[in-house]
Design a protein around this motif. Structure first.
Motif, short mmCIF file in Angstrom:
data_model
loop_
_atom_site.label_atom_id
_atom_site.label_comp_id
_atom_site.label_asym_id
_atom_site.label_seq_id
_atom_site.Cartn_x
_atom_site.Cartn_y
_atom_site.Cartn_z
N THR A 96 0.88 -1.22 -0.17
CA THR A 96 0.06 0.21 -0.34
C THR A 96 0.93 1.08 -0.14
O THR A 96 2.01 1.22 0.12
N PRO A 97 0.85 2.47 -0.39
CA PRO A 97 1.15 4.01 -0.38
C PRO A 97 2.27 3.57 1.25
O PRO A 97 2.87 4.20 1.01
N GLU A 98 1.73 3.48 2.80
CA GLU A 98 2.51 3.03 3.68
C GLU A 98 3.02 2.41 4.16
O GLU A 98 3.80 2.29 5.09
N GLU A 99 3.05 1.27 3.53
CA GLU A 99 3.50 0.07 3.80
C GLU A 99 3.46 -1.42 3.16
O GLU A 99 2.44 -1.37 2.35
N TYR A 100 4.01 -2.22 3.66
CA TYR A 100 3.85 -3.55 2.78
C TYR A 100 4.43 -4.75 3.96
O TYR A 100 4.75 -4.59 4.81
N THR A 101 3.20 -6.12 3.62
CA THR A 101 3.29 -6.47 4.48
C THR A 101 3.92 -7.86 3.08
O THR A 101 3.27 -8.45 2.25
N LEU A 102 4.50 -8.79 3.90
CA LEU A 102 5.18 -9.83 3.13
C LEU A 102 4.51 -11.69 4.21
O LEU A 102 5.45 -11.43 5.43
N LEU A 103 4.07 -12.28 3.53
CA LEU A 103 4.05 -13.72 4.03
C LEU A 103 4.52 -14.68 2.98
O LEU A 103 4.51 -14.84 1.99
N LEU A 104 5.67 -15.18 4.06
CA LEU A 104 6.57 -16.32 3.14
C LEU A 104 5.92 -17.52 3.84
O LEU A 104 5.90 -17.38 4.86
N ARG A 105 5.37 -18.32 3.13
CA ARG A 105 4.49 -19.71 3.35
C ARG A 105 5.53 -20.90 3.80
O ARG A 105 5.19 -21.63 4.56
N LEU A 106 6.24 -20.98 3.02
CA LEU A 106 7.12 -21.62 2.95
C LEU A 106 8.05 -22.04 3.97
O LEU A 106 8.64 -23.32 4.65
N GLU A 107 8.26 -20.30 4.19
CA GLU A 107 9.33 -20.43 5.33
C GLU A 107 9.05 -19.98 7.02
O GLU A 107 9.43 -19.97 7.10
N ASP A 108 7.50 -19.45 6.48
CA ASP A 108 6.68 -19.82 7.84
C ASP A 108 7.33 -18.12 8.83
O ASP A 108 7.66 -17.88 9.79
N VAL A 109 7.60 -17.47 7.88
CA VAL A 109 8.20 -15.20 8.13
C VAL A 109 7.11 -14.32 7.50
O VAL A 109 5.84 -14.88 5.92
#
Length: 160
Positions: A96-109
């Motif tokens: 988004t213009p304010e932030e980012y969210t990252l979900l790595l499912r295989l690494e549980d991050v």
């Protein structure tokens, strides 16, 4: 006899399909800065929603994998990317213009940070609108009219 007529048909299709109706364009030598900016603005497409798919090969020192991505964007609002490896969802990212969210499912991050962290990782001052334009395939236009143009017989290069 049957193969001779088939050969003639294939030969005719090849000759007809290889014909080109386009003429070679030569760049004129007197483009002005305003001409270039206007052409760049006319090249860009406007969008409200965008949905696209892509395939890529990611190479690291340890492995080389094919991945498939699904990209969804809402203009000036959000970028949603889903990455699949082996047809299994490997990662998800929401920008988004304010932030980012990252979900790595295989690494549980799970990672969430401000958009400024992306600027620091890339090393250039880039905004959310520029990221969307780049992902959509548009040209990122300079914010100022003071650009330098280098022109040769085949192309135009501009720097701001």
């Amino acid at each position: 006899m049957k193969y001779n007529s088939l050969f003639i048909i294939v030969l005719l299709v090849c000759f007809v399909s290889c014909a080109s109706g386009k003429k070679l364009r030569i760049l004129k030598k007197d483009y002005t800065t305003s001409d270039i900016l206007k052409a760049l603005e006319n090249h860009n497409q406007d969008f409200t929603w965008f949905h696209g798919k892509a395939s890529a090969e990611i190479r690291t020192t340890a492995e080389s994998r094919d991945v498939h991505m699904v990209l969804r964007m809402r203009h000036d609002s959000a970028v949603w990317v889903v990455v699949k490896k082996y047809e299994v969802e490997a990662a998800r990212m929401l920008i988004t213009p304010e932030e980012y969210t990252l979900l790595l499912r295989l690494e549980d991050v799970y990672q969430k940070a401000s958009f400024d962290k992306i600027r620091n990782m890339v090393g250039i001052n880039i905004g959310f609108a520029d990221v969307q334009q780049w992902m959509f395939g548009n040209i990122i236009l300079p914010e100022t009219d003071s650009i330098d143009v280098v022109q040769n017989e085949n192309c135009l290069l501009y720097t701001s």
